[in-house]
Design a protein around this motif. Sequence first.
Motif, PDB file in Angstrom:
ATOM      1  N   ASN A  20      43.395  61.649  59.705  1.00 44.20           N
ATOM      2  CA  ASN A  20      44.354  61.077  58.755  1.00 44.20           C
ATOM      3  C   ASN A  20      43.642  60.524  57.516  1.00 44.20           C
ATOM      4  OD1 ASN A  20      46.451  61.693  60.488  1.00 44.20           O
ATOM      5  ND2 ASN A  20      46.562  59.644  61.367  1.00 44.20           N
ATOM      6  N   ALA A  21      42.502  59.861  57.717  1.00 47.51           N
ATOM      7  CA  ALA A  21      41.736  59.320  56.594  1.00 47.51           C
ATOM      8  C   ALA A  21      41.237  60.448  55.692  1.00 47.51           C
ATOM      9  CB  ALA A  21      40.563  58.483  57.107  1.00 47.51           C
ATOM     10  N   VAL A  22      40.802  61.554  56.284  1.00 49.52           N
ATOM     11  CA  VAL A  22      40.343  62.709  55.499  1.00 49.52           C
ATOM     12  C   VAL A  22      41.503  63.291  54.702  1.00 49.52           C
ATOM     13  CG1 VAL A  22      39.496  65.090  55.684  1.00 49.52           C
ATOM     14  CG2 VAL A  22      38.386  63.275  56.994  1.00 49.52           C
ATOM     15  N   ASP A  23      42.675  63.429  55.351  1.00 47.11           N
ATOM     16  CA  ASP A  23      43.853  63.965  54.653  1.00 47.11           C
ATOM     17  C   ASP A  23      44.256  63.077  53.480  1.00 47.11           C
ATOM     18  OD1 ASP A  23      43.909  66.066  56.443  1.00 47.11           O
ATOM     19  OD2 ASP A  23      45.515  65.210  57.684  1.00 47.11           O
ATOM     20  N   GLN A  24      44.245  61.768  53.692  1.00 49.72           N
ATOM     21  CA  GLN A  24      44.599  60.838  52.616  1.00 49.72           C
ATOM     22  C   GLN A  24      43.569  60.880  51.490  1.00 49.72           C
ATOM     23  OE1 GLN A  24      45.045  57.050  54.526  1.00 49.72           O
ATOM     24  NE2 GLN A  24      47.143  57.469  55.176  1.00 49.72           N
ATOM     25  N   THR A  25      42.302  61.050  51.841  1.00 44.81           N
ATOM     26  CA  THR A  25      41.238  61.153  50.841  1.00 44.81           C
ATOM     27  C   THR A  25      41.442  62.391  49.978  1.00 44.81           C
ATOM     28  OG1 THR A  25      39.672  60.017  52.290  1.00 44.81           O
ATOM     29  CG2 THR A  25      38.742  61.325  50.494  1.00 44.81           C
ATOM     30  N   MET A  26      41.746  63.521  50.620  1.00 47.51           N
ATOM     31  CA  MET A  26      41.971  64.757  49.879  1.00 47.51           C
ATOM     32  C   MET A  26      43.187  64.636  48.959  1.00 47.51           C
ATOM     33  SD  MET A  26      39.546  66.778  50.311  1.00 47.51           S
ATOM     34  CE  MET A  26      40.296  68.140  49.434  1.00 47.51           C
ATOM     35  N   LYS A  27      44.219  63.957  49.444  1.00 49.69           N
ATOM     36  CA  LYS A  27      45.417  63.762  48.629  1.00 49.69           C
ATOM     37  C   LYS A  27      45.086  62.923  47.392  1.00 49.69           C
ATOM     38  CE  LYS A  27      50.218  62.310  49.018  1.00 49.69           C
ATOM     39  NZ  LYS A  27      51.247  61.753  49.887  1.00 49.69           N
ATOM     40  N   GLU A  28      44.324  61.846  47.575  1.00 51.27           N
ATOM     41  CA  GLU A  28      43.964  60.995  46.441  1.00 51.27           C
ATOM     42  C   GLU A  28      43.057  61.735  45.458  1.00 51.27           C
ATOM     43  OE1 GLU A  28      41.767  56.784  45.439  1.00 51.27           O
ATOM     44  OE2 GLU A  28      42.968  56.918  47.265  1.00 51.27           O
ATOM     45  N   ILE A  29      42.122  62.529  45.969  1.00 53.59           N
ATOM     46  CA  ILE A  29      41.228  63.302  45.098  1.00 53.59           C
ATOM     47  C   ILE A  29      42.047  64.276  44.248  1.00 53.59           C
ATOM     48  CG2 ILE A  29      39.458  65.117  45.098  1.00 53.59           C
ATOM     49  CD1 ILE A  29      38.167  63.656  47.470  1.00 53.59           C
ATOM     50  N   GLY A  30      43.063  64.865  44.850  1.00 52.69           N
ATOM     51  CA  GLY A  30      43.919  65.806  44.126  1.00 52.69           C
ATOM     52  C   GLY A  30      44.742  65.145  43.031  1.00 52.69           C
ATOM     53  N   GLN A  31      45.003  63.845  43.158  1.00 48.19           N
ATOM     54  CA  GLN A  31      45.844  63.138  42.203  1.00 48.19           C
ATOM     55  C   GLN A  31      45.060  62.412  41.116  1.00 48.19           C
ATOM     56  OE1 GLN A  31      48.139  60.591  44.742  1.00 48.19           O
ATOM     57  NE2 GLN A  31      49.594  62.193  45.285  1.00 48.19           N
ATOM     58  N   ARG A  32      43.779  62.134  41.365  1.00 43.28           N
ATOM     59  CA  ARG A  32      43.019  61.332  40.408  1.00 43.28           C
ATOM     60  C   ARG A  32      42.570  62.144  39.198  1.00 43.28           C
ATOM     61  NH1 ARG A  32      38.951  57.262  43.436  1.00 43.28           N
ATOM     62  NH2 ARG A  32      37.773  57.722  41.556  1.00 43.28           N
ATOM     63  N   PHE A  33      42.646  61.508  38.046  1.00 48.03           N
ATOM     64  CA  PHE A  33      42.293  62.173  36.789  1.00 48.03           C
ATOM     65  C   PHE A  33      40.809  62.531  36.732  1.00 48.03           C
ATOM     66  CE2 PHE A  33      40.927  62.016  32.340  1.00 48.03           C
ATOM     67  CZ  PHE A  33      41.729  63.034  31.828  1.00 48.03           C
ATOM     68  N   ASP A  34      39.941  61.649  37.229  1.00 48.35           N
ATOM     69  CA  ASP A  34      38.505  61.909  37.148  1.00 48.35           C
ATOM     70  C   ASP A  34      38.059  63.065  38.048  1.00 48.35           C
ATOM     71  OD1 ASP A  34      39.096  60.290  39.315  1.00 48.35           O
ATOM     72  OD2 ASP A  34      37.196  59.205  39.250  1.00 48.35           O
ATOM     73  N   PHE A  35      38.920  63.540  38.947  1.00 48.05           N
ATOM     74  CA  PHE A  35      38.591  64.682  39.806  1.00 48.05           C
ATOM     75  C   PHE A  35      39.316  65.956  39.366  1.00 48.05           C
ATOM     76  CE2 PHE A  35      37.444  61.271  42.810  1.00 48.05           C
ATOM     77  CZ  PHE A  35      36.179  61.707  43.155  1.00 48.05           C
ATOM     78  N   LYS A  36      39.986  65.903  38.204  1.00 47.32           N
ATOM     79  CA  LYS A  36      40.740  67.060  37.728  1.00 47.32           C
ATOM     80  C   LYS A  36      39.777  68.226  37.460  1.00 47.32           C
ATOM     81  CE  LYS A  36      44.666  67.994  34.889  1.00 47.32           C
ATOM     82  NZ  LYS A  36      45.873  67.302  35.202  1.00 47.32           N
ATOM     83  N   GLY A  37      40.035  69.387  38.066  1.00 48.99           N
ATOM     84  CA  GLY A  37      39.180  70.559  37.912  1.00 48.99           C
ATOM     85  C   GLY A  37      37.896  70.488  38.721  1.00 48.99           C
ATOM     86  N   SER A  38      37.787  69.507  39.586  1.00 47.58           N
ATOM     87  CA  SER A  38      36.588  69.311  40.397  1.00 47.58           C
ATOM     88  C   SER A  38      36.663  70.145  41.674  1.00 47.58           C
ATOM     89  CB  SER A  38      36.463  67.833  40.759  1.00 47.58           C
ATOM     90  OG  SER A  38      35.447  67.654  41.695  1.00 47.58           O
ATOM     91  N   GLN A  39      35.505  70.476  42.225  1.00 45.08           N
ATOM     92  CA  GLN A  39      35.432  71.206  43.489  1.00 45.08           C
ATOM     93  C   GLN A  39      35.245  70.249  44.664  1.00 45.08           C
ATOM     94  OE1 GLN A  39      32.368  74.180  43.277  1.00 45.08           O
ATOM     95  NE2 GLN A  39      32.963  74.834  41.235  1.00 45.08           N
ATOM     96  N   SER A  40      35.491  68.982  44.466  1.00 45.68           N
ATOM     97  CA  SER A  40      35.265  67.972  45.498  1.00 45.68           C
ATOM     98  C   SER A  40      36.228  68.154  46.654  1.00 45.68           C
ATOM     99  CB  SER A  40      35.436  66.574  44.912  1.00 45.68           C
ATOM    100  OG  SER A  40      34.532  66.378  43.854  1.00 45.68           O
ATOM    101  N   LYS A  41      35.684  68.058  47.872  1.00 50.81           N
ATOM    102  CA  LYS A  41      36.535  68.161  49.062  1.00 50.81           C
ATOM    103  C   LYS A  41      35.827  67.540  50.264  1.00 50.81           C
ATOM    104  CE  LYS A  41      35.040  72.752  50.455  1.00 50.81           C
ATOM    105  NZ  LYS A  41      35.428  74.082  50.860  1.00 50.81           N
ATOM    106  N   VAL A  42      36.646  67.161  51.237  1.00 51.15           N
ATOM    107  CA  VAL A  42      36.147  66.614  52.496  1.00 51.15           C
ATOM    108  C   VAL A  42      36.771  67.439  53.607  1.00 51.15           C
ATOM    109  CG1 VAL A  42      36.012  64.582  53.983  1.00 51.15           C
ATOM    110  CG2 VAL A  42      36.061  64.292  51.517  1.00 51.15           C
ATOM    111  N   THR A  43      35.934  67.944  54.513  1.00 52.30           N
ATOM    112  CA  THR A  43      36.456  68.706  55.655  1.00 52.30           C
ATOM    113  C   THR A  43      35.930  68.088  56.942  1.00 52.30           C
ATOM    114  OG1 THR A  43      34.624  70.282  55.467  1.00 52.30           O
ATOM    115  CG2 THR A  43      36.696  70.904  54.441  1.00 52.30           C
ATOM    116  N   LEU A  44      36.762  68.140  57.963  1.00 47.88           N
ATOM    117  CA  LEU A  44      36.408  67.584  59.270  1.00 47.88           C
ATOM    118  C   LEU A  44      36.214  68.725  60.252  1.00 47.88           C
ATOM    119  CD1 LEU A  44      36.169  65.263  61.374  1.00 47.88           C
ATOM    120  CD2 LEU A  44      38.639  65.375  61.615  1.00 47.88           C
ATOM    121  N   LYS A  45      35.051  68.748  60.886  1.00 46.23           N
ATOM    122  CA  LYS A  45      34.787  69.686  61.982  1.00 46.23           C
ATOM    123  C   LYS A  45      34.976  68.884  63.265  1.00 46.23           C
ATOM    124  CE  LYS A  45      31.492  72.195  59.164  1.00 46.23           C
ATOM    125  NZ  LYS A  45      30.086  72.523  58.958  1.00 46.23           N
ATOM    126  N   GLU A  46      36.162  69.023  63.863  1.00 41.66           N
ATOM    127  CA  GLU A  46      36.535  68.164  64.986  1.00 41.66           C
ATOM    128  C   GLU A  46      35.637  68.330  66.203  1.00 41.66           C
ATOM    129  OE1 GLU A  46      40.687  67.439  66.013  1.00 41.66           O
ATOM    130  OE2 GLU A  46      41.200  68.608  64.230  1.00 41.66           O
TER     131      GLU A  46
END
Length: 165
Positions: A20-46
């Motif tokens: 859930n924390a990873v999903d929320q992080t990805m959602k915030e990264i997608g919405q933030r202006f400073d990450f616009k056009g960025s390749q930033s991502k977090v993935t979880l290998k369960e």
Amino acid sequence: MAETFSFDVTSTVDVQEVKNAVDQTMKEIGQRFDFKGSQSKVTLKEKEHVLEIVADDDYKLKAVIDVLKGKCVKRSVSLKALNYGKVEQALGGTVRQHVTVQNGIVEDKAKAIAKSLKENKFKAQAQIQGDQVRVQSKSKDELQTVINFLKQQDFGIDLQFVNYR
């Protein structure tokens, strides 16, 4: 025969909360202006309990980690459970960092817990059982004292006390 009481010292993390924390992080990264056009991502290998963080540069990597830490705190995931690997170069000029999610007590930490109980001369015995430590005593009061003692110590991991009998 005298009755003995016990509890287990563990260090577990709810993987669903990390997810859930990873999903929320990805959602915030997608919405933030400073990450616009960025390749930033977090993935979880369960299966491996590993987070992989990819970002454009060191600055954005630190920003992603800050967002992730904030989301973990809100979801009651201890930051002591996150072990950060070294930052490495990835494809396309990006940087990558692996974060291991601690699940269970590793053997050297378990030995340190048992040793500290022995050194402080508690009337309790500590046994290492896989990825947890069982503490036994004839007195419930002694077990309460041990729990309070362990809460004050810093073993570098988040400790939970379960199966108090």
